[in-house]
Design a protein around this motif. Structure first.
Motif, short mmCIF file in Angstrom:
data_model
loop_
_atom_site.label_atom_id
_atom_site.label_comp_id
_atom_site.label_asym_id
_atom_site.label_seq_id
_atom_site.Cartn_x
_atom_site.Cartn_y
_atom_site.Cartn_z
N TRP A 1 11.10 3.68 -0.76
CA TRP A 1 10.69 2.36 -1.26
C TRP A 1 11.12 2.08 -2.69
O TRP A 1 11.60 0.98 -2.98
CB TRP A 1 9.20 2.13 -1.02
CG TRP A 1 9.05 1.65 0.39
CD1 TRP A 1 8.67 2.39 1.47
CD2 TRP A 1 9.37 0.36 0.87
NE1 TRP A 1 8.72 1.61 2.61
CE2 TRP A 1 9.15 0.35 2.26
CE3 TRP A 1 9.83 -0.81 0.28
CZ2 TRP A 1 9.36 -0.77 3.06
CZ3 TRP A 1 10.04 -1.93 1.08
CH2 TRP A 1 9.81 -1.90 2.45
N ASP B 1 11.29 -8.15 -9.16
CA ASP B 1 9.96 -8.42 -8.61
C ASP B 1 10.00 -9.36 -7.41
O ASP B 1 9.30 -9.14 -6.42
CB ASP B 1 9.04 -9.01 -9.67
CG ASP B 1 8.73 -8.03 -10.78
OD1 ASP B 1 9.68 -7.65 -11.50
OD2 ASP B 1 7.57 -7.65 -10.91
N LEU C 1 9.56 -10.08 2.35
CA LEU C 1 8.59 -10.25 1.28
C LEU C 1 9.26 -9.93 -0.05
O LEU C 1 10.28 -9.23 -0.09
CB LEU C 1 7.40 -9.29 1.47
CG LEU C 1 6.58 -9.47 2.75
CD1 LEU C 1 5.63 -8.30 2.92
CD2 LEU C 1 5.83 -10.78 2.72
N ARG D 1 5.79 -7.07 -3.90
CA ARG D 1 4.72 -7.05 -2.90
C ARG D 1 4.89 -5.88 -1.95
O ARG D 1 3.92 -5.20 -1.60
CB ARG D 1 4.69 -8.37 -2.14
CG ARG D 1 3.50 -8.49 -1.22
CD ARG D 1 3.33 -9.91 -0.78
NE ARG D 1 2.38 -9.98 0.30
CZ ARG D 1 2.25 -11.00 1.11
NH1 ARG D 1 3.00 -12.07 0.92
NH2 ARG D 1 1.38 -10.98 2.08
N TRP D 2 6.12 -5.63 -1.51
CA TRP D 2 6.37 -4.47 -0.67
C TRP D 2 5.92 -3.18 -1.35
O TRP D 2 5.23 -2.35 -0.77
CB TRP D 2 7.85 -4.34 -0.33
CG TRP D 2 8.34 -5.16 0.82
CD1 TRP D 2 9.27 -6.16 0.76
CD2 TRP D 2 7.98 -5.05 2.19
NE1 TRP D 2 9.49 -6.68 2.01
CE2 TRP D 2 8.71 -6.00 2.91
CE3 TRP D 2 7.10 -4.22 2.89
CZ2 TRP D 2 8.59 -6.16 4.30
CZ3 TRP D 2 6.97 -4.37 4.26
CH2 TRP D 2 7.72 -5.33 4.95
N ALA E 1 3.97 -2.67 -4.19
CA ALA E 1 2.57 -2.57 -4.62
C ALA E 1 1.59 -2.54 -3.45
O ALA E 1 0.58 -1.83 -3.52
CB ALA E 1 2.22 -3.75 -5.55
N ASN E 2 1.87 -3.26 -2.40
CA ASN E 2 0.92 -3.36 -1.30
C ASN E 2 1.26 -2.42 -0.15
O ASN E 2 0.51 -1.50 0.14
CB ASN E 2 0.83 -4.80 -0.78
CG ASN E 2 0.28 -5.75 -1.80
OD1 ASN E 2 -0.25 -5.35 -2.82
ND2 ASN E 2 0.43 -7.03 -1.55
N PHE E 3 2.35 -2.67 0.51
CA PHE E 3 2.69 -1.92 1.71
C PHE E 3 3.04 -0.46 1.43
O PHE E 3 2.43 0.46 1.98
CB PHE E 3 3.86 -2.62 2.43
CG PHE E 3 4.34 -1.90 3.65
CD1 PHE E 3 3.62 -1.97 4.83
CD2 PHE E 3 5.51 -1.16 3.62
CE1 PHE E 3 4.05 -1.29 5.97
CE2 PHE E 3 5.95 -0.49 4.75
CZ PHE E 3 5.23 -0.56 5.93
N THR F 1 2.85 1.55 -1.33
CA THR F 1 1.88 2.38 -2.05
C THR F 1 0.67 2.70 -1.18
O THR F 1 0.19 3.84 -1.16
CB THR F 1 1.48 1.72 -3.37
OG1 THR F 1 2.67 1.54 -4.16
CG2 THR F 1 0.48 2.56 -4.15
N THR F 2 0.19 1.71 -0.44
CA THR F 2 -0.93 1.95 0.47
C THR F 2 -0.56 3.01 1.49
O THR F 2 -1.34 3.94 1.76
CB THR F 2 -1.34 0.65 1.18
OG1 THR F 2 -1.76 -0.29 0.19
CG2 THR F 2 -2.47 0.88 2.17
N ASN F 3 0.63 2.90 2.08
CA ASN F 3 1.06 3.88 3.07
C ASN F 3 1.27 5.26 2.46
O ASN F 3 0.91 6.27 3.07
CB ASN F 3 2.34 3.40 3.77
CG ASN F 3 2.01 2.50 4.93
OD1 ASN F 3 1.68 2.98 6.01
ND2 ASN F 3 2.07 1.21 4.70
N TYR G 1 -0.26 6.60 -0.17
CA TYR G 1 -1.58 7.20 -0.40
C TYR G 1 -2.26 7.58 0.91
O TYR G 1 -2.92 8.62 1.01
CB TYR G 1 -2.47 6.27 -1.22
CG TYR G 1 -2.26 6.43 -2.70
CD1 TYR G 1 -2.90 7.43 -3.41
CD2 TYR G 1 -1.41 5.58 -3.40
CE1 TYR G 1 -2.70 7.59 -4.78
CE2 TYR G 1 -1.20 5.73 -4.76
CZ TYR G 1 -1.86 6.73 -5.43
OH TYR G 1 -1.66 6.90 -6.78
#
Length: 169
Positions: A66, A111, A127, A131-132, A134-136, A138-140, A142
């Motif tokens: 990513w 950005d 997207l 957004r990819w 910070a959201n998708f 990083t969440t995955n 972690y």
């Protein structure tokens, strides 16, 4: 406090440090208990969940892929979930090297850069890069590092919260 996209590079490196630590805990446990690596890498939290090997592979793949995408580079191939522990050690080391080669300039002005990514067989959204990441992503990242921790913990590996912060704060 504001964050630049490049700030995620260090965050992802830290997660790779944690993942490397979990690989070492898995190896030590296999040796201490006299069980094979294949068995340990096959451990799961629940029958219908992916095994430890999958968690190591996906976390490593997200951590190196990513930031590369967001920096406008072609991401490296995904890591196989069929590696042995030595293979995961090497893959994590390579991923850390890839992160170390990234520069702030590669992320500057990215950005809002559109990225299209296929998620399974059910969607292919476009997207903004931020957004990819910070959201998708990083969440995955972690999630899969946490699942590796949880699988090891559920199988009696001595782990505590400090094992999630091997790089410090």
């Amino acid at each position: 406090m504001t964050f630049a996209l490049y700030d995620f590079v260090d965050l992802y490196r830290r997660q790779l440090d944690t993942l490397a630590h979990l690989v070492e805990k898995a190896a030590a446990t296999a040796a201490e208990r006299g069980i094979g690596e294949t068995e340990v890498l096959g451990w799961r939290l629940a029958e219908d969940m992916h095994p430890l090997s999958f968690q190591f592979a996906v976390a490593t793949s997200f951590a190196q892929g990513w930031p590369a995408r967001v920096a406008g580079q072609t991401p490296p191939e995904s890591i196989s979930a069929e590696l042995d522990l030595a293979g995961y050690r090497a893959a994590i080391g390579s991923a850390k090297d890839r992160l170390a080669a990234l520069t702030p300039e590669q992320f500057a002005g990215r950005d809002d850069a559109p990225i299209t990514f296929k998620i399974g067989d059910f969607m292919e959204p476009t997207l903004p890069a931020a957004r990819w990441l910070a959201n998708f992503a990083t969440t995955n990242l972690y999630f899969h590092v946490s699942m590796a921790y949880a699988i090891l913990r559920a199988h009696g590996v001595a782990l505590g919260k400090r094992d999630m912060f091997t790089s410090g704060l």
